[in-house]
Design a protein around this motif. Structure first.
Motif, short mmCIF file in Angstrom:
data_model
loop_
_atom_site.label_atom_id
_atom_site.label_comp_id
_atom_site.label_asym_id
_atom_site.label_seq_id
_atom_site.Cartn_x
_atom_site.Cartn_y
_atom_site.Cartn_z
N ASP A 93 0.79 -1.23 0.00
CA ASP A 93 0.00 0.00 0.00
C ASP A 93 0.82 1.28 0.00
N CYS A 94 2.11 1.20 -0.39
CA CYS A 94 2.89 2.44 -0.41
C CYS A 94 3.81 2.52 -1.62
N LEU A 95 3.26 2.18 -2.79
CA LEU A 95 4.05 2.34 -4.02
C LEU A 95 4.38 3.82 -4.22
N GLY A 96 5.63 4.09 -4.55
CA GLY A 96 6.02 5.46 -4.89
C GLY A 96 6.72 6.22 -3.78
N ASP A 97 6.74 5.68 -2.55
CA ASP A 97 7.43 6.38 -1.47
C ASP A 97 8.93 6.34 -1.71
N MET A 98 9.49 7.50 -2.05
CA MET A 98 10.93 7.62 -2.29
C MET A 98 11.60 8.48 -1.21
N GLY A 99 10.94 8.62 -0.06
CA GLY A 99 11.53 9.39 1.02
C GLY A 99 10.56 10.31 1.72
N GLY A 100 9.28 10.02 1.64
CA GLY A 100 8.28 10.88 2.24
C GLY A 100 8.17 10.75 3.75
N PHE A 101 8.66 9.64 4.31
CA PHE A 101 8.62 9.44 5.75
C PHE A 101 9.95 9.78 6.42
N SER A 102 11.04 9.66 5.67
CA SER A 102 12.36 9.88 6.23
C SER A 102 13.34 10.18 5.11
N GLU A 103 14.35 10.97 5.43
CA GLU A 103 15.40 11.25 4.45
C GLU A 103 16.32 10.04 4.26
N ASN A 104 16.29 9.12 5.21
CA ASN A 104 17.22 7.99 5.19
C ASN A 104 16.56 6.64 4.95
N TRP A 105 15.26 6.67 4.67
CA TRP A 105 14.54 5.40 4.51
C TRP A 105 13.32 5.64 3.63
N CYS A 106 13.01 4.64 2.81
CA CYS A 106 11.78 4.70 2.02
C CYS A 106 11.32 3.29 1.71
N HIS A 107 10.04 3.17 1.37
CA HIS A 107 9.49 1.85 1.05
C HIS A 107 10.15 1.23 -0.18
N ALA A 161 -0.96 -6.60 -6.02
CA ALA A 161 -1.70 -5.33 -6.10
C ALA A 161 -0.89 -4.22 -5.47
N TRP A 162 -0.88 -3.06 -6.11
CA TRP A 162 -0.20 -1.87 -5.60
C TRP A 162 -1.22 -0.80 -5.24
N GLU A 163 -0.87 -0.03 -4.22
CA GLU A 163 -1.62 1.18 -3.90
C GLU A 163 -0.64 2.33 -3.77
N SER A 164 -0.99 3.48 -4.32
CA SER A 164 -0.10 4.64 -4.25
C SER A 164 0.11 5.07 -2.81
N CYS A 165 1.36 5.38 -2.49
CA CYS A 165 1.63 6.03 -1.21
C CYS A 165 1.22 7.49 -1.39
N TRP A 166 0.35 7.99 -0.49
CA TRP A 166 -0.34 9.25 -0.73
C TRP A 166 -1.10 9.09 -2.06
N GLU A 167 -0.73 9.81 -3.07
CA GLU A 167 -1.23 9.59 -4.43
C GLU A 167 -0.28 10.30 -5.39
N MET A 168 -0.51 10.17 -6.68
CA MET A 168 0.50 10.54 -7.67
C MET A 168 0.87 12.02 -7.65
N SER A 172 -0.43 -6.45 -10.95
CA SER A 172 -1.62 -6.56 -11.79
C SER A 172 -2.58 -5.39 -11.60
N TYR A 173 -2.52 -4.72 -10.44
CA TYR A 173 -3.46 -3.65 -10.13
C TYR A 173 -2.73 -2.44 -9.58
N LEU A 174 -3.36 -1.26 -9.76
CA LEU A 174 -2.92 -0.05 -9.09
C LEU A 174 -4.15 0.73 -8.60
N ASN A 175 -4.14 1.06 -7.30
CA ASN A 175 -5.15 1.91 -6.71
C ASN A 175 -4.51 3.25 -6.39
N ASN A 176 -4.92 4.29 -7.12
CA ASN A 176 -4.44 5.65 -6.85
C ASN A 176 -5.45 6.43 -6.01
N LYS A 177 -6.35 5.69 -5.33
CA LYS A 177 -7.29 6.26 -4.35
C LYS A 177 -8.29 7.22 -4.98
N SER A 178 -8.52 7.07 -6.27
CA SER A 178 -9.47 7.94 -6.99
C SER A 178 -9.16 9.42 -6.79
#
Length: 505
Positions: A267-281, A305-312, A335-341
């Motif tokens: 459920d956190c596809l796309g997190d490249m550092g939103g929670f920490s400068e030294n760690w990401c999903h 299945a993937w879900e966007s972290c936050w959204e795009m 197979s899936y992506l949920n961008n939370k509409s």
């Protein structure tokens, strides 16, 4: 077959740029004899059939395909009510999450009218439903568990989450809570397992938001491993025909569920550092969680299945590369992506990147070549040789069947369902989680070409004459096409006309 000369009479049969080649009977037989005399044909090899053959090379399409069991998910609403769904994205999956209390507002009484209504709305939008049930909420005053749970003797805990105190969550180890929990799952499956309008169900109900962890809490606790396994077993007992997806944070439970046949969900596809400068999903969590659970190959038999972290929009705002994120998701065989509409981000090339991603997300079946005899007798066995390729990121997990339709202006139509199913056609693959992959996930290559031979019998009641021959991928039980192919020429009823064939007495 490339050694033979082909008759030019068939070139240009289809105006859609399909190439049609007919084998000249005389040259075929003569050349076969010459090879035999020259010693080039192995002992016991059969000579070529004394019948013209038609070979079709369909033209590939770059359209984004809308197929069952894959693609873009709407969230919490059906497609016709999703104001942020653009007309260039087709969605076949409506994904929702509800608290246990919403679905069972009274002890022993699941609100079937509510769920049936959601299914009706989903079906009307041309979608199937996927859902998760949750027990542990991080919103004070808005618990996910039923209010009546404490009234029947269930133990409710007061705990915290990321500094928020006073959160009420059920003790999933409490015998009363566990009994009610397992009974709820059982009755949910009795009603909805194998429902034609349900695509898959998340293995939820444990941990925050049903994600199988209680991170950020000092007092919150996960149930014992024995009870977690009981909950997983309850889902598999209740949903024997409906695919199940396990949350990636489940650790040992992820391994346990995948071994039983589950896919997984992150459920956190796309997190490249939103929670920490030294760690990401993307660079730290997933490269550890997936190998640790040993589920790298789960995609071969069950969906991811993937879900966007936050959204795009957050991705674009942070200047995180869409190409990087999408290549990563495809390489993991999503197979899936949920961008939370959520509304899509603005910016140059955003649409192009999303469309590029959606062309590959899930399965994409491309018919590369189709060959059949130019004529067949009524009651005869029709042999069809094909080359198929999966240019998507995942298999089709349903055993949909390849079928053939004969149509004539005078004799009507006859559908011949073959013996070939599509679930074994694999996509391409790249090595994941290497240092090079983490730096720059490569584009997923196409899958291997599958050489397929199918045989169907032309029924004795088919009148002689010239017929148009079409191909389609039909349902498991029905003769109607359910899959859009990665080739041009699809008709409104879902078939792909390819050639003509003469039926003789």
């Amino acid at each position: 077959m490339g050694e033979y000369e082909w008759n030019d009479r068939a070139a240009g049969f289809k105006e859609t740029a399909m190439k049609t080649l007919r084998v000249n009977e005389y040259l075929f037989a003569t050349l076969g004899c010459m090879l035999l005399l020259s010693g080039f044909v192995a002992a016991g090899q059969k000579s070529a059939p004394l019948n013209e053959s038609v070979r079709i090379v369909p033209e590939e399409t770059d359209a984004v395909l809308a197929n069952p069991g894959m693609g873009w998910e709407t969230f919490g609403r059906a497609a016709d009510k999703d104001k942020n769904l653009p007309d260039w994205i087709a969605s076949t999956i409506h994904y929702s999450r509800w608290g246990w209390g919403v679905l069972e507002p009274e002890p022993g009484k699941i609100d079937y009218a509510f769920l049936d209504g959601v299914l009706d709305e989903t079906r009307a939008s041309g979608q199937k439903l996927a859902f998760r049930v949750m027990c542990c909420s991080t919103n004070r005053g808005r618990p996910y568990h039923p209010e009546w749970l404490a009234d029947v003797g269930g133990k409710i805990l007061t705990c915290d989450y990321s500094g928020t105190e006073g959160l009420l969550v059920p003790d999933l180890d409490d015998p009363v809570v566990l009994e009610m929990h397992l009974d709820f799952i059982k009755r949910l499956g009795e009603r909805y397992d194998g429902h034609p309008d349900i695509d898959h169900v998340d293995l939820g109900t444990v941990g925050w938001w049903g994600e199988w962890h209680m991170s950020g809490s000092k007092a919150g606790k996960m149930p014992t491993m024995a009870n977690r396994e009981k909950i997983i077993d309850a889902y598999f007992a209740a949903f024997r025909r409906t695919p199940l997806l396990m949350l990636i944070g489940g650790g040992e439970c992820l391994s346990y569920a995948v071994d039983l046949g589950a896919g997984w969900r992150a459920d956190c596809l796309g997190d490249m550092g939103g929670f920490s400068e030294n760690w990401c999903h993307m660079c730290d969590a997933y490269p550890k969680l997936i190998p640790a659970a040993g589920v790298q190959d789960a995609w071969k038999t069950a969906p991811v299945a993937w879900e966007s972290c936050w959204e795009m929009r957050r991705w674009v705002k942070e200047d995180w590369s869409l190409r990087y994120i999408f290549n990563y998701a495809l390489a993991m065989h999503g197979s899936y992506l949920n961008n939370k509409s959520a509304p899509l981000p603005e910016g140059e090339n955003v649409r192009a990147e999303i469309e590029r991603f959606l062309r590959r997300l899930g399965y994409r079946l491309v018919l590369r070549q189709f060959e059949h005899p130019a004529s067949i007798k009524v009651g005869g066995q029709l042999t069809l040789a094909m080359k198929w390729q999966n240019n998507g990121s995942a298999p089709c997990y349903r055993p949909y069947r390849v079928a053939y339709r004969l149509t004539s202006e005078t004799a009507g139509e006859k559908i011949l369902v073959g013996n070939v199913t599509v679930e074994k056609w694999m996509p391409g693959h790249v090595e994941t989680f290497s240092e090079e992959f983490i730096k720059n996930p490569p584009e997923l290559p196409p899958g291997p070409v599958a050489d397929v031979v199918d045989r169907v019998v032309v029924p004795g009641d088919v009148p002689a004459g010239l017929y148009k021959l079409s191909i389609g991928i039909v349902g498991e039980q029905t003769p109607e096409p359910v899959v859009q192919l990665g080739i041009k020429g699809r008709t409104q009823d879902g078939w792909y006309p390819l050639s003509e064939i003469e039926i003789t007495k």
